[in-house]
Design an enzyme around this catalytic site. Sequence first.
Site, PDB file in Angstrom:
ATOM      1  N   LYS A  38       0.850  -1.199   0.000  1.00  0.00           N
ATOM      2  CA  LYS A  38       0.000   0.000   0.000  1.00  0.00           C
ATOM      3  C   LYS A  38       0.891   1.257   0.000  1.00  0.00           C
ATOM      4  CE  LYS A  38      -0.356  -0.136   5.055  1.00  0.00           C
ATOM      5  NZ  LYS A  38      -1.136  -0.704   6.162  1.00  0.00           N
ATOM      6  N   ARG A 136     -10.681  -0.296  14.859  1.00  0.00           N
ATOM      7  CA  ARG A 136     -10.645   0.422  13.591  1.00  0.00           C
ATOM      8  C   ARG A 136     -11.654  -0.295  12.691  1.00  0.00           C
ATOM      9  NH1 ARG A 136      -4.905   1.112  10.461  1.00  0.00           N
ATOM     10  NH2 ARG A 136      -5.313  -1.066  10.003  1.00  0.00           N
ATOM     11  N   HIS A 170      -5.903  -7.462  13.001  1.00  0.00           N
ATOM     12  CA  HIS A 170      -4.718  -6.598  12.969  1.00  0.00           C
ATOM     13  C   HIS A 170      -4.332  -6.214  14.394  1.00  0.00           C
ATOM     14  CE1 HIS A 170      -1.850  -4.062  10.993  1.00  0.00           C
ATOM     15  NE2 HIS A 170      -2.369  -2.932  11.399  1.00  0.00           N
ATOM     16  N   ARG A 229       1.789 -10.939   7.134  1.00  0.00           N
ATOM     17  CA  ARG A 229       1.379  -9.744   6.401  1.00  0.00           C
ATOM     18  C   ARG A 229       2.310  -8.566   6.720  1.00  0.00           C
ATOM     19  NH1 ARG A 229      -3.737  -9.713   8.750  1.00  0.00           N
ATOM     20  NH2 ARG A 229      -3.180  -7.771   9.740  1.00  0.00           N
ATOM     21  N   TYR A 269      12.477  31.664   5.579  1.00  0.00           N
ATOM     22  CA  TYR A 269      11.215  32.222   6.088  1.00  0.00           C
ATOM     23  C   TYR A 269      11.234  32.345   7.605  1.00  0.00           C
ATOM     24  CZ  TYR A 269       9.066  31.263   1.532  1.00  0.00           C
ATOM     25  OH  TYR A 269       8.752  31.247   0.205  1.00  0.00           O
ATOM     26  N   CYS A 316      11.799  25.034   3.192  1.00  0.00           N
ATOM     27  CA  CYS A 316      10.799  25.639   2.321  1.00  0.00           C
ATOM     28  C   CYS A 316      10.103  24.550   1.505  1.00  0.00           C
ATOM     29  CB  CYS A 316      11.454  26.641   1.375  1.00  0.00           C
ATOM     30  SG  CYS A 316      12.543  27.818   2.191  1.00  0.00           S
ATOM     31  N   ASP A 318      10.360  23.856  -1.702  1.00  0.00           N
ATOM     32  CA  ASP A 318      11.168  23.215  -2.747  1.00  0.00           C
ATOM     33  C   ASP A 318      12.654  23.148  -2.444  1.00  0.00           C
ATOM     34  OD1 ASP A 318       8.791  23.181  -4.315  1.00  0.00           O
ATOM     35  OD2 ASP A 318       9.123  25.299  -4.727  1.00  0.00           O
TER      36      ASP A 318
END
Length: 372
Positions: A38, A136, A170, A229, A269, A316, A318
């Site tokens: 996943k 869950r 699980h 798993r 920043y 930042c 990028d």
Amino acid sequence: MDLRKRTWAEISLDNIEHNYRTIRAALPEGCKFLGVVKADAYGHGAVAVSRRLEAAGAEYLAVSCLDEAAELRDAGIKMPVLILGHTPAEFVPELIARDLTQTVTCEAKAIEYSREAARLGSPLRVHIKVDTGMSRLGFLTAGGHFDQGIRNIVSACVQPFLEPEGIYTHFAVSDEPGEEARAYTLGQFDLFTHVLGALEKEGITFKIRHCANSGAVVNYKETAMDMVRPGLLLYGFGDGGRLGLRPCMRLMTHVSTIKYIDRGLPVSYGGTFVTGRRTRMGVIPIGYADGLLRSLSNNCSFATGSGPAPQRGRICMDMCMIDLTDLPEVNLESLIEIFGEAQSVEDLAARAGTIPYELLCSVSKRVPRVYV
Ligand SMILES: *Cc1c(COP(=O)(O)O)cnc(C)c1O
């Protein structure tokens, strides 16, 4: 095309295979192996990882949703694929057409799925998810929920157009140390065993019973049952070094700019870092849009060929800055490792107050995966 022009993730499929074989060697005879792929195989590239697992002999794959499963089928992956999360009933035709295995988490969904499958006249293969203490997804079975839980699972399993191949639960704390976690995990396993026993009395049995995630594969071998798993173990972490697993991702960038900044100047920043000396500052083209968490700002360093370079100022979107004053050998184009070999993703995750899972699957789609 050279993918290594900005920031890239080197992925070793050989290490994935090594980890697969190492985990497999420690399993009981006949136990199947489901590789959890996943979230794009925890950032490693689900198609490439799945192809390698398929070739190496794994029996099953798991993803979180239909789109992830469809990506594998579109790439020609033929092996069984279990969808761990919810799929709306209107997509049952696609589940069947793509030969996918859907998790069933409650009676109402079982009825809906069967009704949709009936319209096509072909059964939907499912695994029943039992909630034994994760709170869950899954049929509730803990404490006073047991009898009703069994009745609901039976009802799900006898739906005419469902083919219940497997059943699973699980663990919530199988990777946590301590006696309390041990007692909780063994309690979950015991409850799961009781659920299986009660279902057997109703004449309901399953070909594949599974519960062991990475934590349980390492710490609770007795929970292996018909299939394990693991996710994280496959990618090289979660064994505390005991199995000799290898990391599979190395997140790399390079120095794009170097400049000398006077003492007393704020950096990036918010000006959260102020140079305490004349500083040889490197700019590296990786930021939070690449998956480098902003919360690591001013709290990490990255590996250069000559040692760690402290990160300075806010990270930042990028890019971000690193202090190269004490690393005169590091120059323009020098390689910088964010994590991988010199610095483990576990250490960097600890600095960010999170777990390696989150850093690995945060590496964004802008970062090309380079298979080495
Ligand atoms: C993600 C997941 C796993 C794998 O967990 P790891 O801790 O990475 O081994 C196993 N089972 C289910 C249901 C999951 O959601």
